[in-house]
Write a protein that holds these residues in place. Structure first.
Motif, PDB file in Angstrom:
ATOM      1  N   CYS A  40       5.330 -33.396  -9.938  1.00 21.92           N
ATOM      2  CA  CYS A  40       4.716 -34.400 -10.818  1.00 21.92           C
ATOM      3  C   CYS A  40       5.770 -35.332 -11.407  1.00 21.92           C
ATOM      4  O   CYS A  40       5.537 -36.548 -11.530  1.00 21.92           O
ATOM      5  N   THR A  44       5.640 -39.308 -10.644  1.00 22.76           N
ATOM      6  CA  THR A  44       5.297 -40.195 -11.755  1.00 22.76           C
ATOM      7  C   THR A  44       6.496 -40.931 -12.342  1.00 22.76           C
ATOM      8  O   THR A  44       6.343 -42.037 -12.864  1.00 22.76           O
ATOM      9  N   TRP A  50       1.572 -42.066  -7.077  1.00 22.05           N
ATOM     10  CA  TRP A  50       0.718 -40.874  -7.157  1.00 22.05           C
ATOM     11  C   TRP A  50      -0.345 -40.950  -6.077  1.00 22.05           C
ATOM     12  O   TRP A  50      -1.062 -41.938  -5.974  1.00 22.05           O
ATOM     13  N   ASP A  54      -1.152 -35.302  -4.299  1.00 22.96           N
ATOM     14  CA  ASP A  54      -0.549 -34.852  -5.555  1.00 22.96           C
ATOM     15  C   ASP A  54      -1.605 -34.337  -6.521  1.00 22.96           C
ATOM     16  O   ASP A  54      -1.463 -33.266  -7.113  1.00 22.96           O
ATOM     17  N   VAL A  58      -2.182 -30.428  -7.961  1.00 24.05           N
ATOM     18  CA  VAL A  58      -2.270 -30.089  -9.385  1.00 24.05           C
ATOM     19  C   VAL A  58      -3.511 -29.234  -9.636  1.00 24.05           C
ATOM     20  O   VAL A  58      -3.474 -28.260 -10.408  1.00 24.05           O
ATOM     21  N   CYS A 272       4.987 -28.482  -2.134  1.00 21.15           N
ATOM     22  CA  CYS A 272       5.703 -29.345  -3.089  1.00 21.15           C
ATOM     23  C   CYS A 272       7.130 -29.648  -2.666  1.00 21.15           C
ATOM     24  O   CYS A 272       7.695 -30.673  -3.072  1.00 21.15           O
TER      25      CYS A 272
END
Length: 382
Positions: A40, A44, A50, A54, A58, A272
């Protein structure tokens, strides 16, 4: 003659399986949570782009957190312990069973959503229609077997709460045959393993033709291939599925709990890791360069829908665009200079790979699309 019977204390019961579940759950929750937090931050603050993948990851992490919390709380009530433990703690049995039941539901949701996120990311670098079809098939397989297992687990007993209240004196209800549930669990495990192997091995084919140096390709393939470890966790889990019908249910299924956490944690972490290279550059070059970029510099990350709904070759991303899955950067971030463009109308030539995608008339006299070739003189930053 007086016979003295010693009643074991709660601490005398074997709780090694309880501790194993607690340790594994906590470790993989921490690893996956750290991975998502870093992802993140990269998306960001570093690349400022984004994407759908993504947001989906989350959601997977949120589901995984609930899954892990259920396991940790369940350990406090006796998850992983023998029935003898509950002779001293009779009120904890139904609580431990409830935690186990909720954890399994969130385990399935976590793994399915994490796989969807990874597949969406892989669709960005797909330049072959057959590869896209394979990814869509893997996504469908993961969703179907996950949904089937989810609902069978949820409604295996009637009423639903009979699953964790069946030991209560006034409990009334029934559950489906355990063999049927085990069969569904096997079906889910096989489907999950196939999906994990697909998203772990397919990147080798996807990345092979990208314009990257071999070192970068090797690193990217290795990181994406970590997903294969998740499939290994599923496969290792399969031999323990038959313990669903064991009398010592909470004690016998501790391996299922452990490998479920390993699968979920590794799946999220592997998804990730591919986004971390911009973080390395951010730390190396300093925050002033890393935070000065604008979203327009990273069109691919904001254009997942374009890749996610591709149906024709003309809508596919180029190999240069695909590299952004790894770098999070466009080619303009790596080099700069003067671009000279030469335009002209061309007929399809058997030797021209550039023009294979350009439609042309069957009539050799009809012109095809205009093809532009660019020559860039650039200086690459160290």
């Amino acid at each position: 003659m007086d016979v003295k019977i010693d009643v074991p204390e709660a601490g005398d019961f074997d709780d090694s399986r309880n501790k194993a579940i607690l340790i594994v759950t906590s470790v993989f929750l921490a690893i996956s949570l750290l991975s998502v937090i870093l992802r993140c931050f990269v998306r960001t603050q570093v690349v400022r782009a984004w994407g759908w993948d993504d947001g989906t990851m989350v959601i997977a992490m949120a589901l995984n957190t609930v899954f892990a919390i259920c396991g940790i709380v369940g350990c406090q009530y006796g998850l992983g312990r023998k029935l003898a433990y509950f002779t001293q703690h009779p009120d904890d049995l139904h609580r431990a069973m409830l935690c186990w039941w909720i954890a399994q539901l969130f385990y399935v949701l976590t793994c399915v959503v994490a796989k969807v996120s990874i597949i969406i990311a892989l669709l960005r670098i797909t330049v072959s229609r057959i590869h896209a079809y394979i990814l869509y098939a893997a996504m469908t397989l993961a969703a179907v077997v996950g949904i089937v297992f989810f609902f069978f687990t949820m409604f295996q007993c009637t009423p639903v709460d009979y699953f964790w209240n069946h030991t209560q004196p006034n409990a009334h209800g029934s559950c489906i045959d355990k063999d049927a549930l085990i069969g569904i669990a096997y079906l889910y495990s096989v489907g999950a393993a196939i999906t994990d192997l697909t998203i772990g091995l397919l990147p080798v084919a996807l990345i092979w033709n990208l314009r990257m140096n071999r070192r970068t390709k090797g690193a990217m393939v290795a990181i994406l291939g970590i997903g294969c470890i998740a499939s290994a966790a599923v496969i290792i889990r399969i031999p323990f599925v038959h313990y669903y019908k064991d009398k010592e249910f909470l004690y016998a299924t501790y391996q299922i709990s452990i490998w479920s956490n390993v699968e979920a944690g590794i799946g999220i972490t592997a998804g990730c890791l591919t986004t971390f290279r911009p973080l390395v550059r951010f730390l190396r070059d300093g925050s002033s360069n890393g935070l000065s970029r604008t979203p327009s510099s990273f069109p691919l990350s904001n254009n997942v829908a374009g890749g996610f709904h591709r149906s024709t070759a003309s809508k596919q991303m180029s190999p240069d665009d695909g590299r952004q899955l790894w770098t999070g950067r466009g080619s303009s971030d790596d080099c700069h200079g003067v671009t000279t463009t030469i335009s002209g109308a061309h007929q399809k030539s058997p030797s021209s790979s550039e023009e294979d995608l350009a439609p042309y008339s069957s009539d050799r006299g009809a012109p095809g699309w205009k093809v532009e070739r660019s020559v860039r003189v650039s200086v690459r930053n160290s």
